[in-house]
Enzyme design. Sequence first.
Site, PDB file in Angstrom:
ATOM      1  N   ASP A  25      -5.218  -2.528  -3.468  1.00 27.53           N
ATOM      2  CA  ASP A  25      -5.670  -3.371  -2.365  1.00 27.53           C
ATOM      3  C   ASP A  25      -6.937  -4.144  -2.691  1.00 27.53           C
ATOM      4  O   ASP A  25      -7.175  -5.215  -2.140  1.00 27.53           O
ATOM      5  CB  ASP A  25      -5.936  -2.519  -1.120  1.00 27.53           C
ATOM      6  CG  ASP A  25      -4.676  -1.879  -0.569  1.00 27.53           C
ATOM      7  OD1 ASP A  25      -3.576  -2.193  -1.064  1.00 27.53           O
ATOM      8  OD2 ASP A  25      -4.800  -1.057   0.358  1.00 27.53           O
ATOM      9  N   ASP A  85      -7.158  -9.715   0.434  1.00 27.38           N
ATOM     10  CA  ASP A  85      -6.882  -8.392  -0.130  1.00 27.38           C
ATOM     11  C   ASP A  85      -5.969  -8.608  -1.328  1.00 27.38           C
ATOM     12  O   ASP A  85      -5.049  -9.436  -1.286  1.00 27.38           O
ATOM     13  CB  ASP A  85      -6.159  -7.508   0.891  1.00 27.38           C
ATOM     14  CG  ASP A  85      -7.111  -6.698   1.760  1.00 27.38           C
ATOM     15  OD1 ASP A  85      -8.301  -7.065   1.849  1.00 27.38           O
ATOM     16  OD2 ASP A  85      -6.645  -5.703   2.360  1.00 27.38           O
ATOM     17  N   HIS A 133      -0.711  -7.415   3.544  1.00 25.79           N
ATOM     18  CA  HIS A 133      -0.166  -7.064   2.224  1.00 25.79           C
ATOM     19  C   HIS A 133       1.310  -7.457   2.113  1.00 25.79           C
ATOM     20  O   HIS A 133       2.094  -7.228   3.026  1.00 25.79           O
ATOM     21  CB  HIS A 133      -0.339  -5.592   1.887  1.00 25.79           C
ATOM     22  CG  HIS A 133      -1.784  -5.174   1.982  1.00 25.79           C
ATOM     23  ND1 HIS A 133      -2.199  -3.883   1.980  1.00 25.79           N
ATOM     24  CD2 HIS A 133      -2.931  -5.927   2.068  1.00 25.79           C
ATOM     25  CE1 HIS A 133      -3.518  -3.837   2.064  1.00 25.79           C
ATOM     26  NE2 HIS A 133      -3.987  -5.068   2.135  1.00 25.79           N
ATOM     27  N   ASP A 144       3.322  -6.410  -0.387  1.00 30.33           N
ATOM     28  CA  ASP A 144       4.096  -5.538  -1.274  1.00 30.33           C
ATOM     29  C   ASP A 144       5.034  -4.566  -0.559  1.00 30.33           C
ATOM     30  O   ASP A 144       5.531  -3.617  -1.171  1.00 30.33           O
ATOM     31  CB  ASP A 144       3.202  -4.838  -2.319  1.00 30.33           C
ATOM     32  CG  ASP A 144       2.003  -4.108  -1.736  1.00 30.33           C
ATOM     33  OD1 ASP A 144       1.818  -4.134  -0.503  1.00 30.33           O
ATOM     34  OD2 ASP A 144       1.246  -3.505  -2.530  1.00 30.33           O
ATOM     35  N   CYS A 190       0.979   0.292  -4.148  1.00 35.44           N
ATOM     36  CA  CYS A 190      -0.377   0.357  -3.586  1.00 35.44           C
ATOM     37  C   CYS A 190      -1.251   1.379  -4.314  1.00 35.44           C
ATOM     38  O   CYS A 190      -2.444   1.146  -4.518  1.00 35.44           O
ATOM     39  CB  CYS A 190      -0.327   0.792  -2.132  1.00 35.44           C
ATOM     40  SG  CYS A 190       0.575  -0.295  -1.054  1.00 35.44           S
TER      41      CYS A 190
HETATM   42  O1  DAV Z   1       4.316  -2.047   6.479  1.00 38.39           O
HETATM   43  O2  DAV Z   1       4.424  -3.867   5.418  1.00 38.39           O
HETATM   44  C1  DAV Z   1       2.556  -2.267   3.680  1.00 38.39           C
HETATM   45  C2  DAV Z   1       1.231  -2.439   3.034  1.00 38.39           C
HETATM   46  C3  DAV Z   1       1.088  -1.771   1.791  1.00 38.39           C
HETATM   47  N1  DAV Z   1      -0.091  -2.186   1.048  1.00 38.39           N
HETATM   48  C4  DAV Z   1       3.854  -2.855   5.717  1.00 38.39           C
HETATM   49  C5  DAV Z   1       2.492  -2.633   5.105  1.00 38.39           C
END
Ligand code: DAV
Length: 342
Positions: A99, A172, A222, A224, A328
């Site tokens: 992150d 991020d 995010h 990912d 992550c």
């Molecule tokens: O639920 O899309 C995932 C974030 C992981 N860095 C989601 C958040």
Amino acid sequence: MAVVDACDEWSPLREVVVGTAYGAMFPDEDRRMIEATMPREHWDEFRPGHPFPVWITEAAEQELQAVAELLESMGCRVHRPKRVPWEGLGGYCATMPRDSLVVMGDRIIEAPMAWRSRQHELLAYWPLIQQWRQAGARWLPADVDLGMELLDAGPREPGPRWVIGEGRPAWDAADFLRLGPRTVVGQLSHVTNRSGIDHLRARLGPDIQVHLLQPDDPHAMHIDATLCPLREGLALYNPDRITPDTMRGTPLDGWELVPAPRPEPNAGPPPRYMTSAWLSINLLVVDDQHVLVEAQDEKLQTLLTSLGFTPLPSPFRNVQALGGSFHCATLDIRRDRRTWTT
Ligand code: DAV
């Protein structure tokens, strides 16, 4: 050989940081940030001085250790963050190195993160960064006044209503994916603003293009769990958030884009306090064959096998409770150099 050298998400992994669950606390963050991004049923957990349950952090630490040992057994050099007592620092943890840092080529770039509660996370990675700097890696600190107001200040993007404005650059690292030495894709989100994109572009320099994708994700924080490149020309996508149509005209145009199976709705315990169940596609590609995938995600393992991979099923549900999965919880430091078309 460069000590730090990685510019995609899939070339054979040689050196990596695997996070630690040590001392993880719920981030003590502005309520508006939490409400914009976190699952409603868990909002009240986000309060000052509130550790994650010990049974979860202890089990998560074992899961991380098992993954570290698996990667080592595959010939990968593994580093672990320093143990930081997060109590009194507003949280949060050093479980998710992805992150806060981007490795692109021989650069390590610090993200000017939006969450105030995450401004101390670098403490955990600093001894490693020092070592790589001294060995020749390029270190690019965020160099942004992170105390500047983001929630109430600055003009705002039209369109989806992101909780942050443009009071200072914010991004991020996990809002971006690397597709080769010249190509990064990413998104605007509740933690990444327009001036953050400009900041990252300046850090990367004119030879690297940053293309913005436009997922449909009102809680975006995010990318990912939305898109997962598996090798050059092949990616999994989250069909609830993005479609191949919306990726036309981007560097993913012409890629084989495979919809990921819908994950089972939040089967607990442990709860996913901070994310959706789509963490299922938050994978770590180890090499041309091997992909780390959660042990319970059997449909996804079958799909990966049909795409020519050997899934490495690994228990990671307790790490997921802390806010991320394999992508992550790792930061690739060195991957083999290849030739890329992107
Ligand atoms: O639920 O899309 C995932 C974030 C992981 N860095 C989601 C958040």
